[in-house]
Motif scaffolding. Sequence first.
Motif, PDB file in Angstrom:
ATOM      1  N   VAL A 159      -3.563 -16.084 -16.646  1.00  0.00           N
ATOM      2  CA  VAL A 159      -4.469 -14.798 -16.504  1.00  0.00           C
ATOM      3  C   VAL A 159      -3.875 -14.123 -15.478  1.00  0.00           C
ATOM      4  O   VAL A 159      -3.104 -14.468 -14.596  1.00  0.00           O
ATOM      5  N   THR A 160      -4.508 -12.897 -15.374  1.00  0.00           N
ATOM      6  CA  THR A 160      -4.329 -12.285 -14.100  1.00  0.00           C
ATOM      7  C   THR A 160      -5.216 -12.449 -12.981  1.00  0.00           C
ATOM      8  O   THR A 160      -6.538 -12.782 -13.286  1.00  0.00           O
ATOM      9  N   GLU A 161      -4.876 -12.551 -11.606  1.00  0.00           N
ATOM     10  CA  GLU A 161      -5.893 -12.476 -10.926  1.00  0.00           C
ATOM     11  C   GLU A 161      -5.508 -11.245  -9.746  1.00  0.00           C
ATOM     12  O   GLU A 161      -4.483 -10.867  -9.503  1.00  0.00           O
ATOM     13  N   TYR A 162      -6.811 -10.497  -9.638  1.00  0.00           N
ATOM     14  CA  TYR A 162      -6.618  -9.155  -8.828  1.00  0.00           C
ATOM     15  C   TYR A 162      -7.522  -9.159  -7.683  1.00  0.00           C
ATOM     16  O   TYR A 162      -8.555  -9.951  -7.969  1.00  0.00           O
ATOM     17  N   TRP A 163      -7.391  -8.272  -6.722  1.00  0.00           N
ATOM     18  CA  TRP A 163      -8.013  -8.031  -5.769  1.00  0.00           C
ATOM     19  C   TRP A 163      -9.258  -6.940  -6.029  1.00  0.00           C
ATOM     20  O   TRP A 163      -8.715  -5.886  -6.277  1.00  0.00           O
ATOM     21  N   ASP A 213     -14.203  -3.712  -3.443  1.00  0.00           N
ATOM     22  CA  ASP A 213     -15.501  -3.352  -3.396  1.00  0.00           C
ATOM     23  C   ASP A 213     -15.968  -4.844  -2.876  1.00  0.00           C
ATOM     24  O   ASP A 213     -17.196  -4.945  -2.077  1.00  0.00           O
ATOM     25  N   ARG A 214     -15.699  -5.953  -3.580  1.00  0.00           N
ATOM     26  CA  ARG A 214     -16.382  -6.987  -3.613  1.00  0.00           C
ATOM     27  C   ARG A 214     -15.778  -8.155  -2.353  1.00  0.00           C
ATOM     28  O   ARG A 214     -15.989  -8.981  -2.067  1.00  0.00           O
ATOM     29  N   GLY A 215     -14.268  -7.581  -2.157  1.00  0.00           N
ATOM     30  CA  GLY A 215     -13.571  -8.227  -1.127  1.00  0.00           C
ATOM     31  C   GLY A 215     -13.332  -9.596  -1.499  1.00  0.00           C
ATOM     32  O   GLY A 215     -13.203 -10.685  -0.762  1.00  0.00           O
ATOM     33  N   THR A 216     -12.899  -9.794  -2.708  1.00  0.00           N
ATOM     34  CA  THR A 216     -12.410 -11.192  -3.394  1.00  0.00           C
ATOM     35  C   THR A 216     -11.565 -11.007  -4.474  1.00  0.00           C
ATOM     36  O   THR A 216     -11.256 -10.052  -5.064  1.00  0.00           O
ATOM     37  N   TRP A 217     -10.847 -12.171  -4.815  1.00  0.00           N
ATOM     38  CA  TRP A 217      -9.813 -12.194  -6.076  1.00  0.00           C
ATOM     39  C   TRP A 217     -10.652 -12.299  -7.215  1.00  0.00           C
ATOM     40  O   TRP A 217     -11.872 -13.283  -7.219  1.00  0.00           O
ATOM     41  N   LEU A 218     -10.464 -11.815  -8.301  1.00  0.00           N
ATOM     42  CA  LEU A 218     -11.221 -12.017  -9.693  1.00  0.00           C
ATOM     43  C   LEU A 218     -10.221 -12.444 -10.686  1.00  0.00           C
ATOM     44  O   LEU A 218      -8.999 -11.818 -10.610  1.00  0.00           O
ATOM     45  N   LEU A 219     -10.624 -13.157 -11.536  1.00  0.00           N
ATOM     46  CA  LEU A 219      -9.543 -13.544 -12.831  1.00  0.00           C
ATOM     47  C   LEU A 219     -10.018 -12.657 -13.966  1.00  0.00           C
ATOM     48  O   LEU A 219     -11.073 -12.257 -14.136  1.00  0.00           O
ATOM     49  N   ALA A 220      -8.955 -12.330 -14.456  1.00  0.00           N
ATOM     50  CA  ALA A 220      -8.843 -11.170 -15.655  1.00  0.00           C
ATOM     51  C   ALA A 220      -8.080 -11.996 -16.669  1.00  0.00           C
ATOM     52  O   ALA A 220      -6.978 -12.458 -16.677  1.00  0.00           O
TER      53      ALA A 220
END
Length: 302
Positions: free
Chosen positions: A140-144, A147-154
């Motif tokens: 998957v993609t992980e992007y910064w 707004d939330r100041g964190t890494w999210l998985l997509a």
Amino acid sequence: MPETQEALAFYATQSTFSDPGELTALYADLPPDVAQLARISRDLLIHRGEDTVFGHRHPTDRLHNDAETRYVDDILRILADRDPAPLPERRAPADRFVGTCRDFALLHTSFLRHHGIPARTRSGFADYFRGDGFHVDHVVTEYWDTDRGTWLLADPQLVDPAHHHVDFDPMDIPRDRFLVAGEAWRQIREQGADERRFGLHPPAEGPFHGERFVAGNIRLDLAALNKVETLLWDVWGEDEGEPGTPLPEESRVFYDRVAPVVSGTVSFAAARELFTADDILRTPPTVTCYAPFNGPSAVTLR
């Protein structure tokens, strides 16, 4: 823990694998939106295993050869040759690049980096492709998210609701639905999870599962954290042995040390140091490619 500016700058620029190179002009019409870019990636590619999902039969040469394409500029050349329309225009299944999850994530990552959005691919295991609790090998993609100041998985592979249905936002995959490889290893070793529940498929369907398979994914994930986004069947370093056979105890202890570096909140400095300093983990100039349809070969990377 906030991410370092050094790390964000590193992941906001292209790698050798994600760089569109001479075809950068094709990115002119791409919107600077994570979800829209995921959908564009989805509509340019079709997974090798999605022929029945889309009611389309892959030509044999594309099924065998498209996903052996390591670099985004070469993926773009194939796409442009099949349909020269601007990238945001949805392709018919017959005109798409026939790839794997890695290709969806890498192209999405390339689009994000083009807009200066920090992004990286992550190798691990998803529980949302089967209903039996098996964790399927996936990228998957992980992007910064600023707004939330964190890494999210997509997961760009999931953003076509007509063909894939999940009960979460594909741009914010819950961390317990996709386990990065190091976390899967720790669940097996530290929490007693059944190693047979992690792999390309369950034991009844073949040998590609268990600790040996998860360990290989740890190497792939650490490489991707260092912007070396190889094919999923590129192999180097630690003794592979026969698929499905137990790892030697010294190898298990070795990955006990590596797994914490690539799970949880990843320390950029630690991931860089481990990759560059360890001959087993660092990707060499030449890897062995175990192409599923074309057989093994030695490949020298760019």
